[in-house]
Design an enzyme around this catalytic site. Structure first.
Site, PDB file in Angstrom:
ATOM      1  N   HIS A  68       0.901  -1.136  -0.180  1.00 56.29           N
ATOM      2  CA  HIS A  68      -0.275   0.261   0.249  1.00 56.29           C
ATOM      3  C   HIS A  68       0.847   1.067   0.170  1.00 56.29           C
ATOM      4  O   HIS A  68       2.341   1.223   0.397  1.00 56.29           O
ATOM      5  CB  HIS A  68      -0.614  -0.129   1.330  1.00 56.29           C
TER       6      HIS A  68
HETATM    7  C1  T46 Z   1       3.195   1.161   6.955  1.00 54.11           C
HETATM    8  C2  T46 Z   1       3.322   0.219   7.253  1.00 54.11           C
HETATM    9  C3  T46 Z   1       4.931   0.709   7.894  1.00 54.11           C
HETATM   10  C4  T46 Z   1      -4.732  -0.538  12.957  1.00 54.11           C
HETATM   11  O1  T46 Z   1      -5.883  -0.926  13.662  1.00 54.11           O
HETATM   12  N1  T46 Z   1      -3.812   0.295  13.867  1.00 54.11           N
HETATM   13  C5  T46 Z   1      -2.667   0.791  13.174  1.00 54.11           C
HETATM   14  O2  T46 Z   1      -2.476   1.809  13.370  1.00 54.11           O
HETATM   15  C6  T46 Z   1      -2.201  -0.399  11.945  1.00 54.11           C
HETATM   16  C7  T46 Z   1      -1.093   0.485  11.580  1.00 54.11           C
HETATM   17  C8  T46 Z   1      -3.075  -0.555  11.830  1.00 54.11           C
HETATM   18  N2  T46 Z   1      -4.436  -0.895  12.480  1.00 54.11           N
HETATM   19  C9  T46 Z   1      -4.659  -2.453  11.574  1.00 54.11           C
HETATM   20  C10 T46 Z   1      -5.393  -2.374   9.946  1.00 54.11           C
HETATM   21  C11 T46 Z   1      -5.500  -4.068   9.959  1.00 54.11           C
HETATM   22  O3  T46 Z   1      -6.530  -4.146   9.947  1.00 54.11           O
HETATM   23  O4  T46 Z   1      -3.970  -3.718  11.823  1.00 54.11           O
HETATM   24  C12 T46 Z   1      -4.152  -5.048  10.997  1.00 54.11           C
HETATM   25  C13 T46 Z   1      -2.881  -5.095   9.361  1.00 54.11           C
HETATM   26  O5  T46 Z   1      -2.606  -3.286   8.940  1.00 54.11           O
HETATM   27  P1  T46 Z   1      -1.542  -3.363   7.986  1.00 54.11           P
HETATM   28  O6  T46 Z   1      -2.093  -5.000   6.839  1.00 54.11           O
HETATM   29  O7  T46 Z   1      -2.260  -1.696   7.793  1.00 54.11           O
HETATM   30  O8  T46 Z   1      -0.368  -3.797   7.866  1.00 54.11           O
HETATM   31  P2  T46 Z   1       0.589  -3.645   7.295  1.00 54.11           P
HETATM   32  O9  T46 Z   1       2.134  -4.113   7.747  1.00 54.11           O
HETATM   33  O10 T46 Z   1       0.485  -4.382   5.358  1.00 54.11           O
HETATM   34  O11 T46 Z   1       1.338  -2.058   7.239  1.00 54.11           O
HETATM   35  C14 T46 Z   1       1.157  -1.709   8.190  1.00 54.11           C
HETATM   36  C15 T46 Z   1       0.520   0.289   8.420  1.00 54.11           C
HETATM   37  O12 T46 Z   1      -0.159  -0.421   8.545  1.00 54.11           O
HETATM   38  C16 T46 Z   1       1.174   0.929   7.379  1.00 54.11           C
HETATM   39  O13 T46 Z   1       1.072   2.233   7.494  1.00 54.11           O
HETATM   40  O14 T46 Z   1       3.190   1.464   6.716  1.00 54.11           O
HETATM   41  O15 T46 Z   1       3.156  -1.406   8.114  1.00 54.11           O
END
Ligand code: T46
Length: 157
Positions: A68
């Site tokens: 993303h």
């Molecule tokens: C990024 C990279 C480096 C939350 O509820 N609160 C939060 O602050 C975050 C970061 C995530 N979430 C929830 C949203 C999803 O349901 O946690 C779940 C996993 O998030 P995501 O799939 O977006 O995680 P990554 O590891 O793909 O990405 C994360 C960050 O979301 C993103 O901003 O830059 O780490």
């Protein structure tokens, strides 16, 4: 017809308000005979005020995360334990994906604006600490690569 046109334009009208950039930051280690300590202070050794901290750990072998971009978020990623690699793509035609290895707690990776990111090659002991300049807001995410390319293009104009 008018509604259809509006929907087609919705994704490409997204404007990023922060510059698109990434860079490594080396944090000063306050070391003594007991070991090491790093302090991170708003607007002193990082270029923003921290509103949110999260960390990614216990990542299973072979898992890749991210896929993303953000519209307006500034973040700093630090592998405080173990290692991982971050693949950065600015969506420009001449872009070659940049791969940054994070394997040292005194190394931060600052990412701002329209950068598609993937996190790969997590070691089992990796704890990836992330400092962010804003609260979690799903509407700041661009999770579709084609949409990302359109947003990059419309932000060039
Ligand atoms: C990024 C990279 C480096 C939350 O509820 N609160 C939060 O602050 C975050 C970061 C995530 N979430 C929830 C949203 C999803 O349901 O946690 C779940 C996993 O998030 P995501 O799939 O977006 O995680 P990554 O590891 O793909 O990405 C994360 C960050 O979301 C993103 O901003 O830059 O780490």
């Amino acid at each position: 017809m008018e509604i259809l046109q509006k929907n087609m334009n919705k994704n490409t009208q997204k404007k990023s308000l922060v510059p698109t950039k990434f860079e490594s930051i080396n944090f000063e280690i306050k070391g003594d005979s007991r070991g090491s300590l790093i302090a991170i202070e708003n607007n002193k050794n990082i270029p923003f005020e921290i509103k949110r901290v999260y960390y990614i750990f216990d990542t299973k072998i072979g898992v890749e995360r991210g896929f993303h971009a953000h519209l307006n978020l500034q973040q700093i990623l630090i592998a405080v334990s173990g290692s991982c690699q971050i693949v950065l793509d600015n969506g420009k035609p001449e872009n070659n994906n940049e791969i940054i290895t994070l394997n040292n707690p005194n190394q931060g990776l600052y990412i701002s604006g329209l950068i598609w990111r993937k996190m790969i090659n997590f070691s089992p002991d990796c704890v990836l600490l992330v400092l962010a300049d804003d609260f979690y807001n799903e509407s700041d995410y661009i999770r579709n690569y084609d949409e990302f390319l359109k947003v990059v293009k419309s932000n060039e104009q």
